[in-house]
Design a protein around this motif. Structure first.
Motif, PDB file in Angstrom:
ATOM      1  N   SER A  24       0.743  -1.152  -0.084  1.00  0.00           N
ATOM      2  CA  SER A  24      -0.075   0.000   0.002  1.00  0.00           C
ATOM      3  C   SER A  24       0.785   1.265  -0.084  1.00  0.00           C
ATOM      4  O   SER A  24       2.126   1.124   0.214  1.00  0.00           O
ATOM      5  N   ASN A  25       0.175   2.239  -0.288  1.00  0.00           N
ATOM      6  CA  ASN A  25       1.064   3.667  -0.012  1.00  0.00           C
ATOM      7  C   ASN A  25       1.691   3.971   0.936  1.00  0.00           C
ATOM      8  O   ASN A  25       2.866   4.333   1.249  1.00  0.00           O
ATOM      9  N   ALA A  26       1.170   3.670   2.352  1.00  0.00           N
ATOM     10  CA  ALA A  26       1.489   3.801   3.742  1.00  0.00           C
ATOM     11  C   ALA A  26       2.982   2.840   3.756  1.00  0.00           C
ATOM     12  O   ALA A  26       3.654   3.119   4.217  1.00  0.00           O
ATOM     13  N   GLY A  68      -3.766  12.810  -9.848  1.00  0.00           N
ATOM     14  CA  GLY A  68      -3.924  11.654 -10.451  1.00  0.00           C
ATOM     15  C   GLY A  68      -5.527  11.250 -10.647  1.00  0.00           C
ATOM     16  O   GLY A  68      -6.451  11.897 -10.191  1.00  0.00           O
ATOM     17  N   VAL A  69      -5.526  10.210 -11.380  1.00  0.00           N
ATOM     18  CA  VAL A  69      -6.800   9.599 -11.957  1.00  0.00           C
ATOM     19  C   VAL A  69      -6.609   8.245 -11.511  1.00  0.00           C
ATOM     20  O   VAL A  69      -5.692   7.256 -11.508  1.00  0.00           O
ATOM     21  N   TRP A  70      -7.968   7.736 -10.689  1.00  0.00           N
ATOM     22  CA  TRP A  70      -7.773   6.210 -10.033  1.00  0.00           C
ATOM     23  C   TRP A  70      -9.121   5.550 -10.690  1.00  0.00           C
ATOM     24  O   TRP A  70     -10.196   6.082 -10.741  1.00  0.00           O
ATOM     25  N   PHE A  71      -8.747   4.173 -11.147  1.00  0.00           N
ATOM     26  CA  PHE A  71      -9.953   3.667 -11.799  1.00  0.00           C
ATOM     27  C   PHE A  71     -10.379   2.296 -10.672  1.00  0.00           C
ATOM     28  O   PHE A  71      -9.149   1.624 -10.353  1.00  0.00           O
ATOM     29  N   VAL A  72     -11.543   2.234 -10.562  1.00  0.00           N
ATOM     30  CA  VAL A  72     -11.952   1.209  -9.507  1.00  0.00           C
ATOM     31  C   VAL A  72     -13.122   0.067 -10.332  1.00  0.00           C
ATOM     32  O   VAL A  72     -13.998   0.858 -10.424  1.00  0.00           O
ATOM     33  N   ASP A  73     -12.509  -1.013 -10.539  1.00  0.00           N
ATOM     34  CA  ASP A  73     -13.528  -2.034 -11.240  1.00  0.00           C
ATOM     35  C   ASP A  73     -14.488  -2.735 -10.065  1.00  0.00           C
ATOM     36  O   ASP A  73     -13.789  -3.614  -9.027  1.00  0.00           O
ATOM     37  N   LEU A  74     -15.584  -2.363 -10.031  1.00  0.00           N
ATOM     38  CA  LEU A  74     -16.514  -2.962  -9.046  1.00  0.00           C
ATOM     39  C   LEU A  74     -17.198  -4.233  -9.302  1.00  0.00           C
ATOM     40  O   LEU A  74     -17.893  -4.772  -8.748  1.00  0.00           O
ATOM     41  N   VAL A  75     -16.846  -4.773 -10.608  1.00  0.00           N
ATOM     42  CA  VAL A  75     -17.415  -5.902 -10.823  1.00  0.00           C
ATOM     43  C   VAL A  75     -16.962  -7.328 -10.031  1.00  0.00           C
ATOM     44  O   VAL A  75     -18.034  -8.040  -9.743  1.00  0.00           O
ATOM     45  N   ALA A  97      -7.632   0.027  -4.893  1.00  0.00           N
ATOM     46  CA  ALA A  97      -7.195   0.895  -5.950  1.00  0.00           C
ATOM     47  C   ALA A  97      -6.069   2.008  -5.805  1.00  0.00           C
ATOM     48  O   ALA A  97      -5.286   2.122  -6.614  1.00  0.00           O
ATOM     49  N   VAL A  98      -6.484   2.689  -4.626  1.00  0.00           N
ATOM     50  CA  VAL A  98      -5.732   3.870  -4.610  1.00  0.00           C
ATOM     51  C   VAL A  98      -4.413   3.739  -3.592  1.00  0.00           C
ATOM     52  O   VAL A  98      -3.605   4.494  -3.748  1.00  0.00           O
ATOM     53  N   SER A 101     -11.212   5.787   6.505  1.00  0.00           N
ATOM     54  CA  SER A 101      -9.726   5.799   6.180  1.00  0.00           C
ATOM     55  C   SER A 101      -9.735   6.696   4.682  1.00  0.00           C
ATOM     56  O   SER A 101      -8.792   7.420   4.562  1.00  0.00           O
ATOM     57  N   VAL A 102     -10.699   6.106   3.708  1.00  0.00           N
ATOM     58  CA  VAL A 102     -10.445   6.446   2.352  1.00  0.00           C
ATOM     59  C   VAL A 102     -10.820   7.944   2.397  1.00  0.00           C
ATOM     60  O   VAL A 102     -10.366   8.886   1.843  1.00  0.00           O
ATOM     61  N   VAL A 103     -11.956   8.471   3.047  1.00  0.00           N
ATOM     62  CA  VAL A 103     -12.531   9.700   3.131  1.00  0.00           C
ATOM     63  C   VAL A 103     -11.303  10.629   3.631  1.00  0.00           C
ATOM     64  O   VAL A 103     -11.174  11.770   3.143  1.00  0.00           O
ATOM     65  N   ALA A 104     -10.776  10.129   4.748  1.00  0.00           N
ATOM     66  CA  ALA A 104      -9.459  10.800   5.435  1.00  0.00           C
ATOM     67  C   ALA A 104      -8.264  11.215   4.422  1.00  0.00           C
ATOM     68  O   ALA A 104      -8.006  12.269   4.303  1.00  0.00           O
ATOM     69  N   ALA A 105      -8.083  10.093   3.734  1.00  0.00           N
ATOM     70  CA  ALA A 105      -6.859  10.071   3.033  1.00  0.00           C
ATOM     71  C   ALA A 105      -7.055  10.988   1.522  1.00  0.00           C
ATOM     72  O   ALA A 105      -6.215  11.518   1.103  1.00  0.00           O
TER      73      ALA A 105
END
Length: 902
Positions: free
Chosen positions: A34-36, A143-150, A165-166, A179-183
């Motif tokens: 992960s990024n962290a 940046g641009v992030w793509f999230v496939d929810l399939v 994805a991020v 955590s996503v909202v905070a990041a």
């Protein structure tokens, strides 16, 4: 850092305009950190990692983080002499037409915070969204992030999919959604959420929180229906224009299939596109049939096939066309191919031929027929194939997968195929559990994780419990600690066996401890006790409130843990866990509030020693560790700092050979903190720094980086210096948690403030941080007095330093034991000498009785006495001792004191 994968990749990446640091980041993305985790490994901030990842996505044209990891894997293979790779594989097909729709959707994305590209299945929403996102990449600084929810079947996992994805991990005190909202709170980025319709109940509330908390974030979603969230701007995606774009797409795909459409036949192609309503997926499936039917044959049979399905009253024309096209394509398949297509639709994520053989390879199909069938389905555009680490992986588009699942039900095979898929998932989980947890392990887990989750959604009974428990353990190893706790709790709910349920709840409690969630630990241990009725569970719930009180948001009423302990005692008074709990309660309630000579302190020491003996008799290393924790505390309260340090060291040594589990990792994290504290308390800075580095490098703490870095900063501060980059990473990580209150870490902020003061800078910003973290006047009596005194003495304000240290140690015993006692009395003696206090010599004598054996405090007292005696050589001799003890600041201060006394 060892150069590792980047060292091998250097010749390859240099050709792509990628910097050395970006290549290091890319290599670590390739092993699925992960990024962290990347930030912790490279000693850079998470924000810096995010910047590098965004740059890599742009430079390499990767749609998402998974694609970026694939680039890293391929380049690494190329650098080791494998096949050449120059980046991501080229898209299987080109994006054709839709210039007007592309421009309109791009304008909507630029003007609105949340745009939903809405249209029926197969109309081309995903390809259009990806094209627009690629065009807009340069407009978003982060940046641009793509999230496939399939692959996501559980609406509650939408946030986890975005996090994966991020590259976001779970943060202290927060679930993954928070955590996503905070990041992403201050990020200027575009998030593409693809195929939202089947998890709309999860997407809608998640997006509502995300958009409210991230004012600079833009979301482009694709869905068959609107999401019904605030800020949403609906952008219908129509079929392709029949007179131009649709024909161009048909011609492009026909040429790719080896059947170019000559100009004179474009009208015939246009008629086929008209019958297909301009739906992109239907056009592509029809074009794939040209090599077997030819244009005339296709035109002849298509009208009859499209009339086969009315679609019912709720299906519009375009939806009927897609379903009819799929029915027609399916009808043209051989029976074995039809069987294979519907059976592999059970896979939620891209799958290998071997996996397909295990799940779909039963009568009338043989495993060998599966491999050949996958190839034929790919040729007919019903599956997509892509090279990946470990071999080719196949996947079906969402529309085709949903069609296949409906066919599975119609063939009365759904239950049997799902059962085989569940067996494959359980076998995959066992293989992951038993294999080495290295970089390839992470890739293997990520490749099957969505299938494990999907299988769990439809499973029941004992297999569901086993899969939930297995996924919980794997998620913990993958540092998905929030999901791990959730899955352990799910495993407990999926079994009627109270023994198995209690075991799952204990593991969930241990994971909660690793997440620093004391309230959850307490709740889960109590739930385990309710199921098992065991004294150990009752005692463990009670002791949690004492051992880990600093991790609680709301401590239970004081009489509640005591009642649990009383109940445990009545069940099994000699149980080591009960004795340990009693010792911990005694230490917290009595010994900590009284001096080292008190009867309570002595009684606590006796009880703690007995708990250790009982735990060792039970031959449980984790019980021994917990008992040693209590003993170290009792020794500290009794004034035996060196005994406490030795006990803490033994605890770390014990746990270093214990297999990694949630419970053992929670104990190890706590043991390292205890070891660092006690090492600092006796002036053993090298040991404290070694264990601080080990704590900071624990992957488990990557997402709570401020906690991992806290003791490293403290150790360096007591040596007189702080690395500014480390301090910045501590501050950034804390801010990512929403600046959560954490009183245990206030001392770190005060330590950094002290170093700033030694440099002549203002201490105020970091002292304010200490206050916000939860510094209290009582705690400040310990670390606050020590850091204030060091600052005051440095600036020649000895009398003020002595006033700050005025209370006798026995008066403030609770707050100067453990770490601060030796520092407190040594600084007090030095302040007395430098301020000319008449009792300075008695201060030195009293301190010597306490610090004997402490290399820093001992040298400090010898220096103070030499100053008092006017012994210049004696003062000078202490510099080498400070140097040997790793305390550069006191070494340099020796020369300053000599100059001031000259």
């Amino acid at each position: 850092m060892a150069r590792g994968p980047w060292g091998r990749m250097e010749p390859v990446v240099a050709q792509a305009g990628i910097s050395g640091r970006e290549a290091e980041v890319l290599a670590l993305v390739g092993v699925h950190l992960s990024n962290a985790e990347i930030g912790a490994r490279l000693y850079i901030s998470v924000r810096t990692v995010e910047t590098h990842v965004a740059s890599l996505l742009r430079k390499l044209g990767a749609a998402d983080r998974r694609a970026l990891a694939q680039v890293a894997a391929e380049w690494s293979r190329a650098a080791r002499g494998g096949r050449a790779a120059s980046g991501l594989p080229a898209p299987v097909t080109a994006f054709v037409g839709r210039a007007r729709e592309r421009a309109e959707l791009a304008a909507a994305v630029a003007a609105h915070r949340q745009v939903s590209a809405v249209g029926p299945g197969g109309v081309g929403k995903t390809r259009l969204a990806l094209a627009v996102a690629a065009d807009a990449a340069g407009d978003f600084a982060d940046g641009v992030w793509f999230v496939d929810l399939v692959p996501i079947s559980d609406p509650a996992m939408v946030g986890a999919a975005v996090a994966a994805a991020v590259g976001i991990g779970e943060q202290q005190g927060r679930g993954i959604d928070e955590s996503v909202v905070a990041a992403l709170a201050d990020r200027h980025a575009l998030l593409v959420l693809d195929n939202c319709e089947h998890v709309r109940d999860g997407v809608a509330p998640f997006l509502e929180r995300l958009l409210a908390g991230c004012p600079r974030l833009t979301v482009l979603a694709t869905s068959r229906a609107r999401l019904m969230v605030p800020f949403e701007r609906i952008h219908p995606v129509p079929p392709m224009a029949l007179d131009s774009d649709a024909v161009d797409l048909f011609a492009d795909r026909a040429a790719a299939a080896g059947w170019p459409v000559p100009p004179e036949q474009r009208d015939q192609a246009a008629e086929i596109c008209r019958q297909l309503d301009g739906v992109a997926l239907a056009i592509e499936l029809a074009a794939a049939r040209l090599p077997t039917l030819g244009l005339d044959g296709l035109a002849a049979v298509l009208p009859d096939q499209l009339r086969l399905l009315t679609g019912g009253a709720r299906a519009n024309g375009r939806q009927r066309s897609v379903r009819a096209m799929l029915d027609w394509s399916n009808a043209l398949l051989e029976p074995d191919e039809q069987t294979l297509l519907r059976r592999v639709s059970v896979f939620a994520a891209p799958f290998t031929a071997d996996a397909a053989g295990q799940v779909a390879g039963f009568a009338p199909l043989s495993p060998a027929a599966v491999v050949d069938g996958l190839s034929r389905l790919t040729e007919q555009s019903l599956l997509a194939a892509a090279p990946a680490t470990g071999g080719t992986r196949y996947r079906a588009l969402a529309t085709i997968r949903q069609y296949g699942l409906s066919q599975l039900s119609a063939a009365d095979e759904l239950s049997s195929v799902q059962g085989r898929h569940l067996d494959w998932c359980l076998a995959s989980a066992r293989s992951l559990r038993d294999g080495p947890a290295d970089g390839p392990w992470r890739a293997r887990f990520d490749a099957v994780a969505d299938d494990l989750r999907a299988a769990l959604g439809s499973a029941s009974g004992p297999p569901a419990h086993r899969l939930a428990a297995a996924l919980a353990g794997l998620a913990f190893s993958r540092n998905l600690v929030g999901e791990s706790q959730q899955r352990y709790e799910q495993a407990a709910a999926l079994t009627d066996d109270p023994v198995a349920a209690a075991a799952a709840l204990r593991s969930a409690a241990a994971v909660a401890g690793c997440r620093l969630l004391g309230d959850d630990m307490y709740r889960l241990h109590r739930a385990a006790a309710a199921l098992s009725g065991a004294a150990a569970d009752l005692a463990t719930a009670a002791i949690t409130a004492y051992r880990f009180s600093g991790a609680f948001t709301h401590l239970p009423p004081a009489d509640e843990p005591a009642a649990l302990l009383s109940a445990a005692r009545s069940l099994a008074g000699d149980d080591p866990a009960v004795a340990l709990a009693e010792a911990a309660v005694q230490a917290d309630t009595f010994g900590s509030d009284q001096g080292p000579s008190s009867n309570a302190a002595a009684a606590t020491l006796v009880a703690a020693t007995r708990a250790v003996d009982l735990a060792r008799g039970a031959a449980d290393p984790l019980a021994v560790s917990a008992a040693l924790d209590g003993l170290a505390g009792a020794q500290s309260w009794a004034g035996d700092s060196f005994g406490a340090a030795a006990t803490a060291r033994g605890r770390i040594e014990l746990l270093s050979s214990v297999p990694a589990t949630p419970a053992s990792m929670h104990e190890l994290t706590d043991a390292l903190v205890s070891g660092i504290d006690t090492a600092l308390g006796i002036g053993d800075l090298p040991t404290a720094r070694r264990w601080s580095r080990r704590l900071a490098d624990l992957p488990l703490l990557a997402e709570v980086g401020h906690y991992g870095l806290s003791w490293l900063l403290m150790t360096d501060a007591l040596a007189g210096s702080v690395d500014d980059e480390t301090a910045a990473r501590f501050l950034e990580a804390w801010e990512r948690t929403g600046r959560l209150r954490a009183p245990r870490l206030a001392a770190t902020a005060a330590a950094v403030a002290m170093v700033h003061g030694l440099r002549g800078a203002s201490r105020d910003p970091w002292l304010s941080i200490a206050d916000e973290l939860g510094a209290t006047p009582e705690r400040s009596t310990g670390y606050g007095a020590v850091f204030d005194a060091m600052f005051l003495l440095h600036h020649g304000r000895a009398a003020e330093a002595l006033d700050r240290l005025a209370p006798e140690p026995e008066e403030v015993w609770k707050w100067v034991t453990w770490i601060w006692l030796h520092w407190y009395v040594a600084l007090r003696a030095e302040a007395a000498v430098l301020s000319g206090h008449p009792a300075a010599r008695s201060f030195i004598a009293a301190a010597r009785a306490v610090v004997a054996g402490n290399p820093i405090a001992g040298a400090q007292l010898d220096r103070a006495e030499a100053l008092l005696d006017g012994d210049r050589d004696g003062v000078l001799a202490t510099a080498a001792r400070f140097e040997a003890a790793g305390c550069a600041y006191q070494r340099d201060r020796t020369a300053t004191l000599l100059r001031n006394r000259a």
